[in-house]
Design a protein around this motif. Structure first.
Motif, PDB file in Angstrom:
ATOM      1  N   TYR A  72      48.636  22.846  -9.096  1.00  0.00           N
ATOM      2  CA  TYR A  72      48.710  24.307  -9.055  1.00  0.00           C
ATOM      3  C   TYR A  72      48.451  24.848  -7.649  1.00  0.00           C
ATOM      4  CZ  TYR A  72      48.431  24.028 -14.152  1.00  0.00           C
ATOM      5  OH  TYR A  72      48.671  23.742 -15.468  1.00  0.00           O
ATOM      6  N   LEU A  78      56.015  28.904  -4.410  1.00  0.00           N
ATOM      7  CA  LEU A  78      56.954  29.881  -4.948  1.00  0.00           C
ATOM      8  C   LEU A  78      57.310  29.475  -6.369  1.00  0.00           C
ATOM      9  CD1 LEU A  78      59.005  32.260  -4.400  1.00  0.00           C
ATOM     10  CD2 LEU A  78      60.629  30.477  -3.769  1.00  0.00           C
ATOM     11  N   VAL A  79      57.360  30.464  -7.263  1.00  0.00           N
ATOM     12  CA  VAL A  79      57.836  30.251  -8.624  1.00  0.00           C
ATOM     13  C   VAL A  79      59.015  31.193  -8.819  1.00  0.00           C
ATOM     14  CG1 VAL A  79      57.248  30.262 -11.071  1.00  0.00           C
ATOM     15  CG2 VAL A  79      55.494  29.688  -9.393  1.00  0.00           C
ATOM     16  N   ARG A 104      55.845  31.742 -15.576  1.00  0.00           N
ATOM     17  CA  ARG A 104      55.735  32.188 -14.179  1.00  0.00           C
ATOM     18  C   ARG A 104      54.414  32.911 -13.951  1.00  0.00           C
ATOM     19  NH1 ARG A 104      59.326  36.946 -13.200  1.00  0.00           N
ATOM     20  NH2 ARG A 104      57.641  37.797 -14.464  1.00  0.00           N
ATOM     21  N   ASP A 105      54.098  33.871 -14.828  1.00  0.00           N
ATOM     22  CA  ASP A 105      52.867  34.632 -14.663  1.00  0.00           C
ATOM     23  C   ASP A 105      51.637  33.741 -14.769  1.00  0.00           C
ATOM     24  OD1 ASP A 105      54.498  36.833 -14.422  1.00  0.00           O
ATOM     25  OD2 ASP A 105      54.151  37.564 -16.463  1.00  0.00           O
ATOM     26  N   VAL A 140      51.408  31.520 -11.529  1.00  0.00           N
ATOM     27  CA  VAL A 140      50.994  32.293 -10.356  1.00  0.00           C
ATOM     28  C   VAL A 140      49.505  32.611 -10.438  1.00  0.00           C
ATOM     29  CG1 VAL A 140      51.229  34.523  -9.203  1.00  0.00           C
ATOM     30  CG2 VAL A 140      53.266  33.236  -9.845  1.00  0.00           C
ATOM     31  N   GLU A 199      46.689  30.921  -7.806  1.00  0.00           N
ATOM     32  CA  GLU A 199      45.824  31.735  -6.928  1.00  0.00           C
ATOM     33  C   GLU A 199      44.377  31.272  -6.994  1.00  0.00           C
ATOM     34  OE1 GLU A 199      46.437  34.040  -4.620  1.00  0.00           O
ATOM     35  OE2 GLU A 199      48.547  33.590  -4.930  1.00  0.00           O
ATOM     36  N   ARG A 224      44.121  27.665  -5.075  1.00  0.00           N
ATOM     37  CA  ARG A 224      44.760  27.572  -3.760  1.00  0.00           C
ATOM     38  C   ARG A 224      43.966  26.654  -2.847  1.00  0.00           C
ATOM     39  NH1 ARG A 224      49.621  28.579  -3.379  1.00  0.00           N
ATOM     40  NH2 ARG A 224      49.415  30.629  -4.271  1.00  0.00           N
TER      41      ARG A 224
END
Length: 197
Positions: free
Chosen positions: A136, A141-142, A183-184, A187, A191, A194
């Motif tokens: 993750y 980019l997704v 996607r949501d 993302v 985050e 990261r």
């Protein structure tokens, strides 16, 4: 005196991502097909999500259209020129397309993806198997894309781009709702995970 139930140990890497299984599994197949060989790549534990059933219909329509166009082009070329050499390349394309039409339903059922605590695992293939784990924290980019035929059947493909091109993954044939939800989720989880790039 009763003892309180034991709580399972917490994973030091953090909680697992939220799994909206209802949306991800709507309109999909019920299980992943595997090769029969004992030397196949194992599925492992966890919940595997599959492609939408509409993906097979879109692939069959696309390949069927190619088959008809090549056949029509070969017939027209013979009618206009009177020679038959065009049947050699046309025959090769027709045989390859026919084989694709026959194996597409089984091939589509070999695709699957799994959301784990630290990565997304994607697998595909019966003869040539591929299993990719995308951390993750490395996702950059997704991307969701769909063509006119995909939109007509309510499906899309989701592409995950990472710093290393070889670990990028494209998941075809997701329902539109599943693609957006995935996607949501990715993302949001990326985050929180990261890492330095």
């Amino acid at each position: 005196m009763t003892t309180p139930p034991e709580t399972p140990p917490q994973d030091p890497s953090g909680p697992e991502p939220e799994r909206p299984a209802g949306v991800l599994d709507a309109g999909t197949y019920d299980r992943i097909l595997q090769p029969r060989s004992e030397r196949r790549l194992p599925l492992g534990d966890g919940t595997w999500h599959q492609l939408a059933r509409a993906y097979v219909r879109v692939q069959l329509i696309t390949q069927g259209a190619v088959f008809v166009l090549v056949l029509a082009a070969a017939v027209v070329a013979q009618a206009i020129t009177g020679v038959q050499w065009q049947w050699i390349p046309a025959g090769v394309v027709l045989v390859v397309t026919l084989v694709g039409l026959l194996i597409t339903p089984r091939q589509a059922r070999s695709f699957g993806y799994q959301l784990r605590s630290d990565d997304l695992v994607f697998r595909r293939g019966i003869l040539w198997q591929r299993v990719v784990a995308v951390p993750y924290g490395r996702m950059q980019l997704v991307d969701i894309t769909h063509g006119p035929l995909d939109r007509g059947f309510g499906i899309a493909q989701l592409k995950l781009v990472t710093a290393a091109a070889s670990t990028g993954v494209t998941i075809p044939g997701l329902t539109q709702d599943a693609a957006e939800q995935l996607r949501d989720t990715l993302v949001a989880v990326a985050e929180t995970r990261r890492t330095g790039l």
